[in-house]
Scaffold this motif. Structure first.
Motif, PDB file in Angstrom:
ATOM      1  N   LYS A   3       0.733  -1.148   0.367  1.00 17.24           N
ATOM      2  CA  LYS A   3      -0.153  -0.251   0.098  1.00 17.24           C
ATOM      3  C   LYS A   3       0.768   1.475   0.022  1.00 17.24           C
ATOM      4  O   LYS A   3       0.497   2.466  -0.664  1.00 17.24           O
ATOM      5  CB  LYS A   3      -1.185  -0.320   1.443  1.00 17.24           C
ATOM      6  CG  LYS A   3      -2.037  -0.349   1.209  1.00 17.24           C
ATOM      7  CD  LYS A   3      -2.423  -0.723   2.186  1.00 17.24           C
ATOM      8  CE  LYS A   3      -4.068   0.819   2.665  1.00 17.24           C
ATOM      9  NZ  LYS A   3      -4.987   0.283   3.292  1.00 17.24           N
TER      10      LYS A   3
ATOM     11  N   SER B  71       2.257   1.797  -3.149  1.00 14.40           N
ATOM     12  CA  SER B  71       1.098   1.940  -4.360  1.00 14.40           C
ATOM     13  C   SER B  71       1.002   3.995  -4.177  1.00 14.40           C
ATOM     14  O   SER B  71       1.092   4.492  -5.438  1.00 14.40           O
ATOM     15  CB  SER B  71       0.109   1.384  -3.910  1.00 14.40           C
ATOM     16  OG  SER B  71      -0.684   2.036  -5.674  1.00 14.40           O
TER      17      SER B  71
ATOM     18  N   PRO C  66      -0.136   1.297  -9.853  1.00 14.91           N
ATOM     19  CA  PRO C  66      -1.956   0.262  -8.633  1.00 14.91           C
ATOM     20  C   PRO C  66      -0.986  -1.301  -7.663  1.00 14.91           C
ATOM     21  O   PRO C  66      -0.752  -1.478  -8.212  1.00 14.91           O
ATOM     22  CB  PRO C  66      -2.718  -0.075  -9.594  1.00 14.91           C
ATOM     23  CG  PRO C  66      -2.125   0.633 -10.669  1.00 14.91           C
ATOM     24  CD  PRO C  66      -0.817   1.336 -10.676  1.00 14.91           C
TER      25      PRO C  66
ATOM     26  N   GLU D 140      -1.865  -3.975  -7.901  1.00 16.50           N
ATOM     27  CA  GLU D 140      -1.288  -5.347  -7.692  1.00 16.50           C
ATOM     28  C   GLU D 140      -1.005  -5.662  -9.370  1.00 16.50           C
ATOM     29  O   GLU D 140      -0.177  -6.448  -9.652  1.00 16.50           O
ATOM     30  CB  GLU D 140      -3.645  -5.657  -8.750  1.00 16.50           C
ATOM     31  CG  GLU D 140      -3.948  -4.861  -9.933  1.00 16.50           C
ATOM     32  CD  GLU D 140      -4.893  -3.316  -9.240  1.00 16.50           C
ATOM     33  OE1 GLU D 140      -4.570  -2.891  -8.153  1.00 16.50           O
ATOM     34  OE2 GLU D 140      -5.313  -2.822  -9.828  1.00 16.50           O
TER      35      GLU D 140
ATOM     36  N   GLY E  29      -4.427  -9.011  -9.821  1.00 17.58           N
ATOM     37  CA  GLY E  29      -5.563  -8.036 -10.776  1.00 17.58           C
ATOM     38  C   GLY E  29      -6.112  -7.930  -9.164  1.00 17.58           C
ATOM     39  O   GLY E  29      -6.152  -8.066  -8.162  1.00 17.58           O
ATOM     40  N   ARG E  30      -8.228  -7.764  -9.633  1.00 15.57           N
ATOM     41  CA  ARG E  30      -8.801  -6.923  -8.966  1.00 15.57           C
ATOM     42  C   ARG E  30      -9.918  -7.872  -8.694  1.00 15.57           C
ATOM     43  O   ARG E  30     -10.216  -8.331  -9.757  1.00 15.57           O
ATOM     44  CB  ARG E  30      -9.068  -5.599  -8.490  1.00 15.57           C
ATOM     45  CG  ARG E  30      -7.715  -4.700  -8.726  1.00 15.57           C
ATOM     46  CD  ARG E  30      -8.222  -2.898  -8.707  1.00 15.57           C
ATOM     47  NE  ARG E  30      -8.847  -3.113  -7.081  1.00 15.57           N
ATOM     48  CZ  ARG E  30      -8.368  -2.947  -6.488  1.00 15.57           C
ATOM     49  NH1 ARG E  30      -6.841  -2.921  -6.109  1.00 15.57           N
ATOM     50  NH2 ARG E  30      -8.617  -2.693  -4.816  1.00 15.57           N
ATOM     51  N   LEU E  31     -10.641  -7.650  -7.480  1.00 18.72           N
ATOM     52  CA  LEU E  31     -11.880  -8.363  -7.090  1.00 18.72           C
ATOM     53  C   LEU E  31     -12.384  -8.048  -7.955  1.00 18.72           C
ATOM     54  O   LEU E  31     -12.930  -7.513  -8.002  1.00 18.72           O
ATOM     55  CB  LEU E  31     -11.757  -8.421  -5.874  1.00 18.72           C
ATOM     56  CG  LEU E  31     -12.643  -9.364  -5.094  1.00 18.72           C
ATOM     57  CD1 LEU E  31     -11.891 -10.606  -4.762  1.00 18.72           C
ATOM     58  CD2 LEU E  31     -13.066  -8.865  -3.537  1.00 18.72           C
TER      59      LEU E  31
ATOM     60  N   ASP F 192     -12.115  -9.684 -11.557  1.00 22.98           N
ATOM     61  CA  ASP F 192     -11.895  -9.620 -12.957  1.00 22.98           C
ATOM     62  C   ASP F 192     -12.413 -10.934 -13.328  1.00 22.98           C
ATOM     63  O   ASP F 192     -11.957 -10.785 -13.979  1.00 22.98           O
ATOM     64  CB  ASP F 192      -9.846  -8.985 -12.902  1.00 22.98           C
ATOM     65  CG  ASP F 192      -9.774  -7.511 -12.853  1.00 22.98           C
ATOM     66  OD1 ASP F 192     -11.029  -6.872 -12.728  1.00 22.98           O
ATOM     67  OD2 ASP F 192      -8.443  -7.371 -12.062  1.00 22.98           O
TER      68      ASP F 192
ATOM     69  N   GLU G  18      -8.173  -5.681   0.992  1.00 20.03           N
ATOM     70  CA  GLU G  18      -7.412  -4.903  -0.180  1.00 20.03           C
ATOM     71  C   GLU G  18      -7.936  -5.002  -1.360  1.00 20.03           C
ATOM     72  O   GLU G  18      -8.404  -4.474  -2.623  1.00 20.03           O
ATOM     73  CB  GLU G  18      -5.664  -5.007  -0.554  1.00 20.03           C
ATOM     74  CG  GLU G  18      -5.445  -4.665   0.721  1.00 20.03           C
ATOM     75  CD  GLU G  18      -5.322  -2.874   1.087  1.00 20.03           C
ATOM     76  OE1 GLU G  18      -5.360  -2.788   0.616  1.00 20.03           O
ATOM     77  OE2 GLU G  18      -5.094  -2.960   2.908  1.00 20.03           O
ATOM     78  N   GLY G  19      -8.842  -6.076  -1.808  1.00 16.77           N
ATOM     79  CA  GLY G  19      -9.703  -5.723  -3.297  1.00 16.77           C
ATOM     80  C   GLY G  19      -8.608  -6.219  -3.616  1.00 16.77           C
ATOM     81  O   GLY G  19      -9.254  -6.239  -5.595  1.00 16.77           O
ATOM     82  N   ILE G  20      -7.458  -7.248  -4.128  1.00 17.75           N
ATOM     83  CA  ILE G  20      -6.741  -7.796  -4.606  1.00 17.75           C
ATOM     84  C   ILE G  20      -6.570  -9.004  -5.139  1.00 17.75           C
ATOM     85  O   ILE G  20      -6.788 -10.143  -4.065  1.00 17.75           O
ATOM     86  CB  ILE G  20      -5.269  -6.957  -4.163  1.00 17.75           C
ATOM     87  CG1 ILE G  20      -4.856  -5.738  -4.103  1.00 17.75           C
ATOM     88  CG2 ILE G  20      -4.053  -7.807  -4.960  1.00 17.75           C
ATOM     89  CD1 ILE G  20      -5.115  -5.359  -5.011  1.00 17.75           C
TER      90      ILE G  20
ATOM     91  N   SER H 227     -13.880 -15.688  -5.762  1.00 15.85           N
ATOM     92  CA  SER H 227     -13.048 -15.368  -6.429  1.00 15.85           C
ATOM     93  C   SER H 227     -13.233 -15.489  -7.607  1.00 15.85           C
ATOM     94  O   SER H 227     -12.632 -14.444  -8.527  1.00 15.85           O
ATOM     95  CB  SER H 227     -12.127 -14.756  -5.832  1.00 15.85           C
ATOM     96  OG  SER H 227     -12.143 -13.807  -4.263  1.00 15.85           O
TER      97      SER H 227
END
Lengths: 489, 421
Positions: A448, A451, A457, A459, A473-475, A477, B155-157, B182
């Motif tokens: 974090k 970033s 970002p 990810e 990626g992000r949740l 994706d 963090e949604g990663i 996910s």
């Protein structure tokens, strides 16, 4: 623009050469293949400042080792990396081994190393209470010690950069042409750099770089060393570096009280084919444990916190190869820098500088140089009043991110702002993630911060550059398959 | 000058244990401060977004964050102070018997916190790849299950696309399901023991329902990939030794480790608290007091629990003992050691006092559906109970009343396996 000198490789050899050259009126650039400095051979170094007795003075490596060893107090004063002359003990567990100990001791004396001391069992146990009491004898080299190798390289590069040396990471040398007394160096991703002189400090790939420049043909043989790190609370941590009696190809498996308070055991010494093979193996772990448990009490696999491996770049004749090329013009070879390369590095940088001078590089001292780096604050080492002062300057100093090694947010921000933008880069610069939880608690927090500071970002961040992405990626994706049954337990 | 603050009770850690303990001491009128590293209370509960928590302690089914919120509310309502984003750097026992902590936080800078009692509630950390020295390379994509959980849930990663989970601990099992929800494939869960480390309900709901294979008595013998994980090699174990000639490859870009938890007691050890090698937690008496007078411990820092509800209960119990200690109400009897014999890994507490209600917690070393747990004192069996279901993954809890603990003398527990399979 045309640089006066391009140094290929930002490991300890390149970094030391850059630091020595940065005192003169010239423009130099460090070209590094990986995402950060010290990400090759130097990263996995054992961090020993050797005692000058392992190699005969007829070798270049012994001469540079002996000279380099004596330069560390001054370097530490100027650059501020963790270093301690703990002393080295070479210990024997049989009369046969004692005969080798005698030979090493005499070699040290012939090499001009001062203060070497032959020790019987009682003297050894007085010098180091963690030794297995079955020890027969050995000798003591008070001039040996330990250093944080990456911190040393980082500070050399930082000091060189403060004195106007440029650094280009992710620059893998792919081609070179000679144009009007100048080298045109091309990287694998199409960047170009021009330089009058070139230093080949490419470590494991020095043979390939030499070939690219049409210089000497030689082969670098990778020799792997595996290391295992024990928790800072391990009861085995000795006061001094403990060496066994050496074998033909290596100085043996050691017990090392690292400069930052942990205990390291290793390394092995095995030839490998692949220059990127830094894997560790179960057999070698057992081998190392068996070796060191015989020498030092209290070593337990329960205290293991991590393991890693590095590759030594070895020439056929086992010596350093530091010379002006006889085939390629204005090209200095600094190859085959295996053990004791770290110890020798201050002298290697000086030697490279002298070779460049002999090849015609004018060396005029700068009027103004930054000869000392400002001391780096580390919250774990500060007295309480200084913690309070730092907090008033920036509250991030009292925000602990890495609980195991007690690294503050401010230290991580400093690392990122100095260009260490990978998770490993931050880890090696600050120690965040190097402790017993190995980043389990702090990795997400560090990601974090990187970033936030870089705008990359989360990810897209990497562990060590290239394709080492920490996330994909992000949740949301990825498509979710819906073939779930539902059971009641 | 460094500011000093004084409290009756300092609780280190604002997870389930710390919050429950603080609620009790504060409600009893003891000035209480809870110190936690994170910016919000709740500890690891905050990243456990699945439900299944609280049925016992809060009498309703909650998610981790809901449990954390209720526990924090309870502590704050009782009057406990929360000091967040704060790290205890040092703890020492002063000559006058008080305990002095050095605390850093971005909000308050450097503070000294003095108190009459400290409750250790720091929880545990995950064992990791390095602790096990799993061979291979060191690419990106290797995480502890909890670290991956934090990345994903907080963090949604997405940590990867295709994972193998090493170890069948509960966090790993929960993560297997979470990854599938996910869109991340889970190729296998690999466990070295002949039985799963996690709870049966998690095996069923997190693996079986998704058709995820569980390889028991198998070990990951190699991690492949230089920059990012490219796969793992798995081998069956025979007598605990990997049969490398029978190893097989599993393609994946992510490896999660769920291979056990270690109570975080480095701070405890630094002040002289002696630890039990079988739990990794402090040796305590039935008042949850460690070997250093005034320092108490509860929750996962004491021993790793299976359910958070038991953590909260244990912490409440410890807090009651702290109050009695501060009020100078010592129980009348003498103390004696508590030991475990056959088939039990450990017992908490390690000393107890006669004439006092005591909760004993155990972990079994065996899987069985027919067993008898018995307690022997002075050559007599003073208590026994039959069990139809014993698993190492599940704690055994036994509450003995003061009248059952009338006498002094070493108390020994043993688990006797019955005839039935």
């Amino acid at each position: 623009m045309t640089y006066d000198v391009a140094i290929i490789g930002a490991g300890v050899t390149g970094a030391s050469s850059a630091w020595h050259l940065s005192r003169y009126q010239l423009k130099a650039v460090l070209l590094e293949r990986w995402a950060d400095v010290c990400f090759g051979v130097s990263k996995a170094n054992s961090g020993i400042i050797h005692g000058g007795f392992h190699h005969p003075v007829s070798t270049l490596k012994a001469r540079l080792e002996i000279r380099g060893n004596l330069m560390f107090e001054r370097l530490q004063h100027e650059l501020g990396f963790p270093f301690k002359r703990t002393g080295i003990l070479v210990v024997a567990f049989s009369e046969e081994e004692m005969s080798t100990v005698h030979k090493l001791y005499e070699q040290g004396i012939r090499n001009g190393v001062r203060d070497l001391e032959m020790c019987g069992r009682d003297r050894l146990l007085q010098l180091e209470e963690k030794l297995n009491p079955e020890v027969v004898g050995g000798f003591f080299a008070p001039g040996g010690g330990t250093i944080e190798p990456y911190r040393y390289v980082f500070s050399l590069v930082e000091a060189a950069r403060r004195n106007d040396v440029d650094l280009k990471c992710n620059f893998e040398v792919a081609g070179a042409d000679r144009q009007e007394n100048t080298w045109l160096i091309r990287s694998a991703n199409g960047e170009e750099v021009r330089a009058r002189y070139v230093v080949n400090a490419a470590g494991l790939f020095a043979d390939r770089v030499s070939r690219i420049f049409g210089a000497e043909e030689f082969t670098i043989h990778p020799r792997k060393g595996e290391e295992y790190l024990l928790d800072r609370n391990s009861p085995a941590r000795p006061q001094r570096v403990i060496f066994p009696v050496p074998t033909e190809h290596s100085k043996g498996v050691l017990v090392i009280p690292t400069a930052e308070g942990t205990t390291m055991i290793g390394p092995t010494a095995d030839p490998v084919e692949n220059k990127l093979d830094t894997t560790t193996s179960a057999d070698n772990m057992k081998r190392i444990l068996a070796h060191v448990r015989n020498m030092v009490n209290g070593i337990s696999p329960r205290d293991l916190i991590t393991s890693f491996a590095g590759l030594r770049p070895v020439m056929d004749n086992e010596d350093f190869y530091i010379a002006l090329s006889e085939k390629a013009p204005d090209f200095v070879q600094a190859a085959g820098i295996q053990s004791p390369g770290l110890t020798a590095s201050p002298a290697i940088g000086e030697y490279v500088k002298e070779l460049l001078k002999s090849a015609g590089l004018p060396l005029l001292e700068k009027v103004h140089i930054v000869s000392e780096l400002a001391p780096r604050h580390e919250i774990r080492h500060e007295p309480i009043e200084e913690m309070e002062r730092l907090h008033r300057e920036d509250p991030a100093w009292t925000h602990i991110i890495c609980r195991c090694e007690k690294i503050s947010e401010a230290e991580i921000v400093e690392a990122v702002r100095k260009g260490h933008t990978t998770l490993d880069g931050v880890k090696f610069y600050t120690r965040a993630g190097m402790g017993r939880c190995q980043g389990g608690f702090c990795s997400a927090k560090i990601m974090k911060i990187i970033s936030r500071e870089t705008g990359i970002p989360m990810e897209k961040l990497t562990k060590k550059g290239g394709k080492s992405r920490l996330a994909v990626g992000r949740l949301g994706d990825l498509k979710v398959e819906t073939n779930q049954k539902t059971s009641e337990a | 000058m460094i500011q000093e603050e004084t409290f009756d009770v300092t609780v280190i850690g604002a997870g389930a244990a710390g919050l429950a303990a603080a609620a009790v001491t504060a409600a009893a009128g003891k000035t209480t401060i809870v110190i936690d590293r994170e910016d919000r209370p709740g500890g690891i509960l905050r990243q456990c977004i699945h439900n299944g928590f609280g049925l016992r302690y809060f009498k309703e089914e909650l998610t981790g964050p809901e449990y954390a919120e209720q526990a924090a509310e309870k502590a704050e309502k009782a009057g406990a102070n929360l000091r967040l984003g704060a790290t205890v750097l040092d703890m020492k026992k002063e000559p006058d018997g008080t305990l002095l902590l050095l605390v850093l936080s971005p909000g308050d800078g450097v503070r000294k916190i003095r108190s009459l009692a400290v409750i250790l509630a720091m929880g545990c950390r995950e064992r990791n790849r390095g602790n096990l020295a799993i061979p291979g390379s060191r690419p990106a994509g290797v995480f502890t299950a909890g670290a991956a959980q934090k990345l994903l849930n907080m963090e949604g990663i997405l940590p990867g696309k295709k994972a193998v989970i090493v170890g069948s601990g509960d966090i790993g099992l929960i993560m297997a399901r979470r990854l599938r929800w996910s869109g991340i494939k889970v190729e296998a869960v690999v466990e070295i023991m002949p039985y799963p480390a996690g709870l049966t309900r998690n095996i069923v709901q997190c693996l079986n329902d998704f058709g995820i294979p569980l390889y028991l008595e198998h070990s990951v013998v190699n991690i492949l990939g230089r920059e990012r994980v490219e796969g793992v090699e798995v081998a069956p174990l025979k007598d605990g030794i990997p049969q490398t000639e029978r190893k097989f490859h599993i393609d994946c870009d992510t490896v999660l480790f769920s291979v056990g938890l270690i109570p975080e007691n480095e701070l405890s050890s630094s002040v002289g608290v002696a630890l039990n090698p079988s739990t990794g937690g402090p040796l305590v008496d039935s008042g949850y007091e460690t070997g250093v007078p005034g320092i108490f411990a509860a929750g996962n820092v004491l021993h790793v629990h299976d359910l958070v509800d038991f953590v909260s209960e244990e912490a409440e119990h410890a807090a009651q003992m702290v109050i009695r200690r501060l009020n100078g109400e010592t129980a009348p009897g003498g103390t004696f050691p508590v030991k475990v014999e056959s088939n039990l890994k450990y017992v908490v507490p390690n000393r107890c006092r006669n004439g006092q209600d005591t909760r004993f917690a155990f972990r079994s070393l065996i899987v069985t559906n027919d067993a008898e747990l018995e307690a022997e004192q002075n050559g007599k069996i003073i208590w026994k109970r039959h069990y139809n279901y014993i698993r190492p993954a599940e704690m055994i809890i036994v509450d003995l009343k003061a009248e059952q603990l009338k006498e002094e003398g070493e108390l020994t527990f043993r688990l006797k396996k019955g005839e039935k399979i």
